[in-house]
Write an enzyme that holds these catalytic residues in place. Structure first.
Site, PDB file in Angstrom:
ATOM      1  N   ALA A 152       1.048  -1.219   0.445  1.00  0.00           N
ATOM      2  CA  ALA A 152       0.352   0.262   0.190  1.00  0.00           C
ATOM      3  C   ALA A 152       0.510   1.217  -0.222  1.00  0.00           C
ATOM      4  O   ALA A 152       0.589   2.317  -0.109  1.00  0.00           O
ATOM      5  CB  ALA A 152      -1.363   0.190   1.411  1.00  0.00           C
ATOM      6  N   ALA A 153       2.166   1.398   0.245  1.00  0.00           N
ATOM      7  CA  ALA A 153       3.020   1.767  -0.257  1.00  0.00           C
ATOM      8  C   ALA A 153       2.673   2.687  -1.435  1.00  0.00           C
ATOM      9  O   ALA A 153       2.407   4.382  -1.625  1.00  0.00           O
ATOM     10  CB  ALA A 153       4.432   1.901  -0.498  1.00  0.00           C
ATOM     11  N   GLY A 154       2.312   2.324  -2.676  1.00  0.00           N
ATOM     12  CA  GLY A 154       2.142   3.280  -4.297  1.00  0.00           C
ATOM     13  C   GLY A 154       0.708   3.609  -4.037  1.00  0.00           C
ATOM     14  O   GLY A 154       0.767   5.057  -3.960  1.00  0.00           O
ATOM     15  N   ASP A 155      -0.127   2.570  -2.634  1.00  0.00           N
ATOM     16  CA  ASP A 155      -1.661   3.227  -2.714  1.00  0.00           C
ATOM     17  C   ASP A 155      -1.565   4.529  -1.438  1.00  0.00           C
ATOM     18  O   ASP A 155      -2.820   5.400  -1.924  1.00  0.00           O
ATOM     19  CB  ASP A 155      -2.663   2.045  -2.206  1.00  0.00           C
TER      20      ASP A 155
HETATM   21  O1  RIB Z   1      -1.886  -2.095  -3.541  1.00  0.00           O
HETATM   22  C1  RIB Z   1      -1.531  -2.970  -3.022  1.00  0.00           C
HETATM   23  C2  RIB Z   1      -2.690  -3.739  -2.699  1.00  0.00           C
HETATM   24  O2  RIB Z   1      -2.770  -4.364  -3.491  1.00  0.00           O
HETATM   25  C3  RIB Z   1      -3.295  -4.773  -1.347  1.00  0.00           C
HETATM   26  O3  RIB Z   1      -4.108  -4.546  -0.290  1.00  0.00           O
HETATM   27  C4  RIB Z   1      -4.046  -5.838  -1.639  1.00  0.00           C
HETATM   28  O4  RIB Z   1      -5.772  -5.998  -1.627  1.00  0.00           O
HETATM   29  C5  RIB Z   1      -3.481  -5.879  -3.326  1.00  0.00           C
HETATM   30  O5  RIB Z   1      -4.829  -5.232  -3.808  1.00  0.00           O
END
Ligand code: RIB
Length: 307
Positions: A249-252
Site C-alpha cells: 500500500a505504499a503506492g496506494d
Molecule cells: O496495493 C496493495 C494492495 O494490493 C493490497 O492491499 C492488496 O489487497 C492488493 O490489492
C-alpha cells in the site's frame, strides 16, 4: 476542492510474515498471520480521505463478514461508501500477501466480487463526479470497465488519475489523452516494453509515456523517490528515508496523497513530494490501510506541513 471518486477494488488482505519469500515449489513457515483492510481502490480512497480529501468509492464486495469489515473501516476514515454494492453471488476480494524482513512482498489477489464490477458501477462513479472532481482508477477491476470509466470521464471533462496496477492490464491506446498516470517500475516496464530498474531508465520511460499522450506521467521508485514528466523533460522528486517494514500500500498512499494535493491545486513538484512522504510512511508500517498516514504524521515524522 473537487470531490475524489475512486472506482476500484476492495480486498481483505491475509498477510503472512516470512523469513524469506519462497521460491517456486518451496514451503516457508510463517511467523505470523494478520488480516488487514486492503485492495488498491479502497487503500487509495482511505489514503485520500486521511489526508483531507472528500472521497467516495464505487465498487463491489460480497455479503460476507469481510465485506462488512471493509465498509466499516472505510466509513471510519470518512469515505462515502454508498456506491459500493453487496454482491450476493461472489465473495469479497481477498489478497494473499507474504512479507519478508526487508518489507518486500509478493501479492496474489483472488478478485471475488471485484471481478463482477460492471456498467452499473461505472455509471454510479460517473454520476458521482462533479466537473471539478477527479476520477481515480486502478486495474484490479475488469479492464473493459476501466476503459468505459475513462471514456465517460473524458466526455464529462473530468480529470482522471490512473494507477496502472497490476502490471500488464492497460490497453496502451488509453494512454493518449490521460491526465495523470502513476506506475511503479515493473508496471512502467510493461508499458514501454523494456526493463525499468533505476532512476535513469525511469526518467526515459516517463518522457516516453508523456510523449505517448499522458499529461503528467509519474514513475514511482520506492526508496529512491519518484520521477515525473509534465513538460517534456523528466524531473526527480527526492525520497524520504524510512526503515522499511512492509511496502504493501505504499503506492496506494502515494496515489491518495497525489490525488488530494492535485485536487487542492498544489503544484505538481510539491504534490509529488507530499506523495513521496505518504508512501514512505506507509512503507514503514505493517499492513495496507493500517499503514496509511494522516497529515499530522507527515509533519511529525518528516517536518512536512501540508500542503
Ligand atoms: O496495493 C496493495 C494492495 O494490493 C493490497 O492491499 C492488496 O489487497 C492488493 O490489492
Amino acid at each position: 476542492m473537487g470531490h475524489i471518486v475512486v472506482l476500484g477494488s476492495l480486498n481483505v488482505d491475509l498477510v503472512a510474515n516470512v523469513s524469506h519469500l519462497p521460491r517456486p515449489g518451496e514451503t516457508v513457515m510463517a511467523e505470523s498471520l494478520q488480516t488487514f483492510p486492503g485492495g488498491k481502490g479502497a487503500n487509495q480512497a482511505a489514503a485520500a480521505a486521511r489526508l483531507g480529501g472528500t472521497v467516495a468509492i464505487v465498487g463491489r464486495v460480497g455479503t460476507d463478514a469481510f465485506g462488512t469489515l471493509l465498509l466499516e473501516s472505510l466509513e471510519r476514515d470518512g469515505v462515502n461508501v454508498s456506491g459500493v454494492a453487496r454482491d450476493e453471488a461472489a465473495p469479497t476480494g481477498t489478497a494473499l500477501i507474504l512479507v519478508d524482513p526487508n518489507g518486500e512482498n509478493v501479492i496474489t489477489v483472488a478478485a471475488g466480487a471485484n471481478a463482477s464490477l460492471g456498467a452499473d458501477e461505472v455509471r454510479r462513479a460517473l454520476a458521482a463526479l462533479d466537473p471539478a472532481g477527479l476520477l481515480v482508477l486502478q486495474l484490479e477491476i475488469p479492464p473493459p470497465m476501466a476503459r468505459a470509466a475513462i471514456e465517460g470521464a473524458r466526455r464529462k471533462h473530468v480529470r482522471i488519475l490512473l494507477n496502472a496496477a497490476p502490471a500488464g492490464r492497460l490497453d496502451p491506446s488509453l494512454l493518449a489523452g490521460l491526465d495523470i498516470l502513476v506506475v511503479n517500475e515493473p508496471e512502467t516496464a510493461a508499458l514501454v516494453g523494456r526493463p525499468v530498474d533505476d532512476t535513469r531508465s525511469a526518467e526515459y520511460a516517463a518522457v516516453e509515456l508523456h510523449q505517448r499522450g499522458v499529461q503528467l506521467a509519474v514513475v514511482t521508485l520506492g526508496a529512491a523517490g519518484s520521477v515525473f514528466c509534465l513538460n517534456g523533460s523528466a524531473e526527480r522528486v527526492d525520497p524520504f528515508t524510512v526503515t522499511a517494514v512492509d511496502s504493501t500500500a505504499a503506492g496506494d498512499a502515494f496515489v491518495g496523497a497525489l490525488a488530494v494535493a492535485l485536487s487542492d491545486g498544489v503544484a505538481v513538484p510539491r504534490a509529488l513530494r507530499l506523495a513521496n512522504a505518504a508512501g514512505a510512511v506507509a512503507a514503514s508500517r505493517a499492513g495496507a490501510q493500517s499503514s496509511l498516514p494522516h497529515r499530522d504524521d507527515l509533519e511529525r515524522l518528516f517536518g512536512v506541513k501540508w500542503p
